[in-house]
Design an enzyme around this catalytic site. Sequence first.
Site, PDB file in Angstrom:
ATOM      1  CB  SER A  91      -0.918   0.014   1.230  1.00 43.51           C
ATOM      2  OG  SER A  91      -0.168   0.304   2.395  1.00 43.51           O
ATOM      3  CB  SER A 150       0.201   3.524   4.604  1.00 48.66           C
ATOM      4  OG  SER A 150       1.091   2.462   4.880  1.00 48.66           O
ATOM      5  CE  LYS A 189       0.336   1.756   8.848  1.00 47.09           C
ATOM      6  NZ  LYS A 189      -0.239   2.333   7.608  1.00 47.09           N
ATOM      7  CB  SER A 207      -1.168   6.270   6.983  1.00 52.32           C
ATOM      8  OG  SER A 207      -0.700   5.318   7.903  1.00 52.32           O
TER       9      SER A 207
END
Length: 305
Positions: A109, A111, A166, A270
């Site tokens: 993704s 994010s 993250k 995100s």
Amino acid sequence: MNLQPILGNFALILFVLMVVTGAVWFLDVFVLAKKRRAAADAALAEYDARTAKLTADGIKVDNNGNRAAIEAAHLRQPTWVEYSGSFFPVIALVFFLRSFLWEPFKIPSSSMVPTLLVGDLILVNKYTYGIRLPIVNKKIIEINDPQRGDVMVFKYPKDMSQDYIKRVIGVPGDKITYENKRLTVNGVPVEYTQLDDYLDDERPIYHKQFVEKLPGMEHRILNTDPARSFNLDGVENFPHREACDYSYDKFTCIVPAGNYFMMGDNRDNSADSRYWGFVPDKNIVGKAFLVWMNFGDPKRIGGIK
């Protein structure tokens, strides 16, 4: 029975394969090979006796070729044993490398854009945050703790079969405030330097781009106008929810002991700790440190900051 968590746990699949092939290999080395040798010796003894009798009767026998063929036939491993023995060391090596040293992941993704792009193939250091037992992910040896600014892979608290990536924004005890898309850590505002706008590769739009200067770490982030700092309606109930105070365009969280506050670098695209809460230490997989390939853009290869 839901098999999806099992099928999605590659480490568990590798472990089962390693145990099965290893058991077959050990069984062959210590039991089956000896039985094949004994059977071959018996067959050769019988052949030699028969050959000796024929020779005594004046019949000439081609001894070498037949004897070797008999021995080879009795010593030959069954196919299932041969394949197990061949695969066992390979599976064991892969299991060891990805469990204790490095594990590969693919970024699915956007994010973490602009730090990580969709399709990046990355390596994650499995030992920098401590040695953990495979499968159960229990830490047995302490080494380092995650630091603010680290790019970390972890098990999603809402679904342990999913791996998320993250950036660490808050460590245990930190007071994190996010207001008007600006961070404050322990009462100290984080510095931002604006860069040229970032063109989204997936959609023809530009994002505001900044250098965010966390203590000891600088990295790029993106903001999208006119999105708010977060969507209050998207905030879920999560463990230690009482440690956070939310308002329309601001929140403050005190990171509980043994937990971490995570955010994506693509701030307005995100789903992270703002919405589903803190990441417990037991969920940590490792630290992302290298993009080793992106087949769409090989120039992406390099370290992760």
